[in-house]
Scaffold this motif. Structure first.
Motif, PDB file in Angstrom:
ATOM      1  N   ASN A 122       0.243  -4.371   7.117  1.00 57.52           N
ATOM      2  CA  ASN A 122       1.166  -4.198   8.237  1.00 57.52           C
ATOM      3  C   ASN A 122       2.516  -3.679   7.763  1.00 57.52           C
ATOM      4  O   ASN A 122       3.128  -2.821   8.398  1.00 57.52           O
ATOM      5  N   GLU A 123       2.988  -4.202   6.629  1.00 58.95           N
ATOM      6  CA  GLU A 123       4.260  -3.745   6.084  1.00 58.95           C
ATOM      7  C   GLU A 123       4.151  -2.318   5.557  1.00 58.95           C
ATOM      8  O   GLU A 123       5.071  -1.514   5.688  1.00 58.95           O
ATOM      9  N   GLU A 124       3.024  -2.012   4.946  1.00 62.51           N
ATOM     10  CA  GLU A 124       2.837  -0.687   4.360  1.00 62.51           C
ATOM     11  C   GLU A 124       2.683   0.385   5.430  1.00 62.51           C
ATOM     12  O   GLU A 124       3.101   1.525   5.257  1.00 62.51           O
ATOM     13  N   GLY A 125       2.095   0.013   6.565  1.00 62.13           N
ATOM     14  CA  GLY A 125       1.891   0.975   7.639  1.00 62.13           C
ATOM     15  C   GLY A 125       0.641   1.807   7.432  1.00 62.13           C
ATOM     16  O   GLY A 125       0.002   1.751   6.369  1.00 62.13           O
ATOM     17  N   PHE A 180      -0.252   6.340   0.939  1.00 64.53           N
ATOM     18  CA  PHE A 180       0.368   5.088   1.378  1.00 64.53           C
ATOM     19  C   PHE A 180       1.786   5.021   0.826  1.00 64.53           C
ATOM     20  O   PHE A 180       1.986   5.144  -0.385  1.00 64.53           O
ATOM     21  N   ALA A 181       2.741   4.824   1.729  1.00 66.95           N
ATOM     22  CA  ALA A 181       4.156   4.702   1.335  1.00 66.95           C
ATOM     23  C   ALA A 181       4.581   5.862   0.444  1.00 66.95           C
ATOM     24  O   ALA A 181       5.314   5.684  -0.537  1.00 66.95           O
ATOM     25  N   GLY A 182       4.097   7.056   0.783  1.00 65.50           N
ATOM     26  CA  GLY A 182       4.492   8.252   0.050  1.00 65.50           C
ATOM     27  C   GLY A 182       3.730   8.496  -1.235  1.00 65.50           C
ATOM     28  O   GLY A 182       3.990   9.497  -1.916  1.00 65.50           O
ATOM     29  N   LEU A 240      -5.750  -3.176  -0.914  1.00 63.12           N
ATOM     30  CA  LEU A 240      -4.533  -3.796  -0.422  1.00 63.12           C
ATOM     31  C   LEU A 240      -3.378  -3.517  -1.372  1.00 63.12           C
ATOM     32  O   LEU A 240      -3.571  -3.399  -2.592  1.00 63.12           O
ATOM     33  N   PRO A 241      -2.144  -3.424  -0.854  1.00 61.73           N
ATOM     34  CA  PRO A 241      -0.988  -3.209  -1.728  1.00 61.73           C
ATOM     35  C   PRO A 241      -0.727  -4.443  -2.589  1.00 61.73           C
ATOM     36  O   PRO A 241      -0.962  -5.577  -2.170  1.00 61.73           O
ATOM     37  N   ASP A 242      -0.222  -4.211  -3.800  1.00 64.83           N
ATOM     38  CA  ASP A 242       0.077  -5.324  -4.689  1.00 64.83           C
ATOM     39  C   ASP A 242       1.215  -6.187  -4.152  1.00 64.83           C
ATOM     40  O   ASP A 242       1.263  -7.389  -4.402  1.00 64.83           O
ATOM     41  N   ASP A 301      -2.873   1.282  -9.583  1.00 66.43           N
ATOM     42  CA  ASP A 301      -1.607   0.907 -10.218  1.00 66.43           C
ATOM     43  C   ASP A 301      -0.644   0.269  -9.215  1.00 66.43           C
ATOM     44  O   ASP A 301       0.260  -0.476  -9.590  1.00 66.43           O
ATOM     45  N   THR A 302      -0.848   0.555  -7.907  1.00 68.91           N
ATOM     46  CA  THR A 302       0.001  -0.053  -6.871  1.00 68.91           C
ATOM     47  C   THR A 302      -0.819  -0.837  -5.850  1.00 68.91           C
ATOM     48  O   THR A 302      -0.258  -1.505  -4.989  1.00 68.91           O
ATOM     49  N   HIS A 303      -2.151  -0.746  -5.923  1.00 69.26           N
ATOM     50  CA  HIS A 303      -3.039  -1.403  -4.975  1.00 69.26           C
ATOM     51  C   HIS A 303      -4.161  -2.094  -5.744  1.00 69.26           C
ATOM     52  O   HIS A 303      -4.409  -1.803  -6.928  1.00 69.26           O
ATOM     53  N   HIS A 304      -4.859  -2.969  -5.081  1.00 70.15           N
ATOM     54  CA  HIS A 304      -6.009  -3.637  -5.677  1.00 70.15           C
ATOM     55  C   HIS A 304      -7.109  -3.770  -4.632  1.00 70.15           C
ATOM     56  O   HIS A 304      -6.858  -3.789  -3.436  1.00 70.15           O
ATOM     57  N   TYR A 305      -8.335  -3.838  -5.124  1.00 66.19           N
ATOM     58  CA  TYR A 305      -9.494  -4.011  -4.252  1.00 66.19           C
ATOM     59  C   TYR A 305      -9.684  -5.493  -4.020  1.00 66.19           C
ATOM     60  O   TYR A 305      -9.751  -6.291  -4.950  1.00 66.19           O
ATOM     61  N   SER A 306      -9.778  -5.905  -2.748  1.00 69.54           N
ATOM     62  CA  SER A 306      -9.879  -7.318  -2.400  1.00 69.54           C
ATOM     63  C   SER A 306     -11.103  -7.562  -1.526  1.00 69.54           C
ATOM     64  O   SER A 306     -11.373  -6.797  -0.602  1.00 69.54           O
ATOM     65  N   ASN A 307     -11.849  -8.609  -1.852  1.00 66.13           N
ATOM     66  CA  ASN A 307     -13.011  -8.973  -1.056  1.00 66.13           C
ATOM     67  C   ASN A 307     -13.135 -10.488  -1.038  1.00 66.13           C
ATOM     68  O   ASN A 307     -12.927 -11.144  -2.052  1.00 66.13           O
ATOM     69  N   THR A 308     -13.434 -11.039   0.128  1.00 64.53           N
ATOM     70  CA  THR A 308     -13.586 -12.477   0.271  1.00 64.53           C
ATOM     71  C   THR A 308     -15.066 -12.812   0.367  1.00 64.53           C
ATOM     72  O   THR A 308     -15.774 -12.270   1.221  1.00 64.53           O
TER      73      THR A 308
END
Length: 264
Positions: free
Chosen positions: A116-119, A158-160, A109-111, A255-262
């Motif tokens: 949806n915003e990132e596309g 992602f986002a260029g 996920l983006p930081d 550096d711009t994203h992180h790994y997320s898990n619930t």
């Protein structure tokens, strides 16, 4: 809808009073057996991704069990994201084309902002070719060493920003004709393409994570230097009945994203 779905009694299931009879005490609970029959139908393609399955009443009549037994089986399949209940409409085969399912296996996920915003990611296909599988890869895919595989290398932007470099291996027998152009240009999720074009639905995945440094080729593809730490994610994705259909090894910039898990 008619199908060749087996009757419960054709597989040794007895349902008098919804209890399993016979001399074999090792039978699983009846709803688990019904769940298995529904899984057989899903694997055989009796109901395609996105299609509505017969009602609980119809399935109960088909399998000669109570509606409550069918409901319990469907509840488990829905909890496993194999079926999708829609209030007032019925129960449908889950599909990766559904937006809430599309990102089920994507944990990066983006930081700032959200997906949806990132596309959607831009997919740059570096190569897509047929190869003979090495022993380690074939073992994970449960095919003989030297089996014909399709190997895809791609970069997700992602986002260029080039963010993920992935190596993907697929059994050639299940993905005949897969091309770089198809991988690049398909308008939806890659797993949705596997469903629609090849009839292969990924229903679960196992991942292994570790921190690594890139090799020179990987660093060049991600526009980073060789000392930038990356998250290595190895994923084996399975279709129905735990048949492995994809090995994916990705290197993720964090550096711009992180790994997320619930966890729950």
């Amino acid at each position: 809808m008619t199908s060749s779905t087996p009757n419960a009694n054709d597989t040794g299931i007895t349902s008098a009073g919804d209890s399993v009879g016979g001399a074999t005490p090792a039978f699983s609970p009846l709803y688990q057996q019904i769940k298995g029959l529904i899984l057989q139908s899903l694997q055989a393609g009796a109901w395609k991704p996105g299609e509505m399955i017969p009602s609980e009443m119809e399935l109960a009549a088909r399998y000669r069990v109570s509606q409550g037994t069918v409901r319990k089986a469907i509840d488990e399949l829905a909890a496993e994201n194999l079926l999708l209940r829609r209030q007032g409409k019925g129960t449908f085969v889950a599909t990766h084309a559904e937006r809430n399912v599309q990102y089920r296996f994507l944990r990066l996920l983006p930081d700032s902002g959200d997906l949806n915003e990132e596309g959607p990611a831009q997919r740059n296909i570096i190569s897509c070719r047929s190869t003979k599988g090495q022993s380690e890869i074939c073992k994970l895919l449960q095919v003989p060493t030297g089996e014909s595989l399709i190997h895809v290398r791609r970069v997700l932007v992602f986002a260029g920003i080039p963010t993920i470099v992935e190596d993907i291996w697929l059994p050639s027998s299940s993905f005949k004709g897969l091309s770089a152009e198809q991988m690049r240009d398909y308008p939806g999720a890659t797993y949705a393409m596997f469903e629609v074009e090849y009839g292969v639905r990924m229903v679960r995945a196992q991942e292994k994570l570790r921190a690594v440094l890139p090799d020179p080729a990987q660093a060049e593809l991600l526009h980073i230097d060789g000392h930038t730490p990356l998250l290595s994610v190895e994923r084996v994705a399975y279709t129905y009945n735990d048949v492995p259909m994809e090995l994916r090894r990705g290197l993720y910039r964090t550096d711009t994203h992180h790994y997320s898990n619930t966890l729950s």
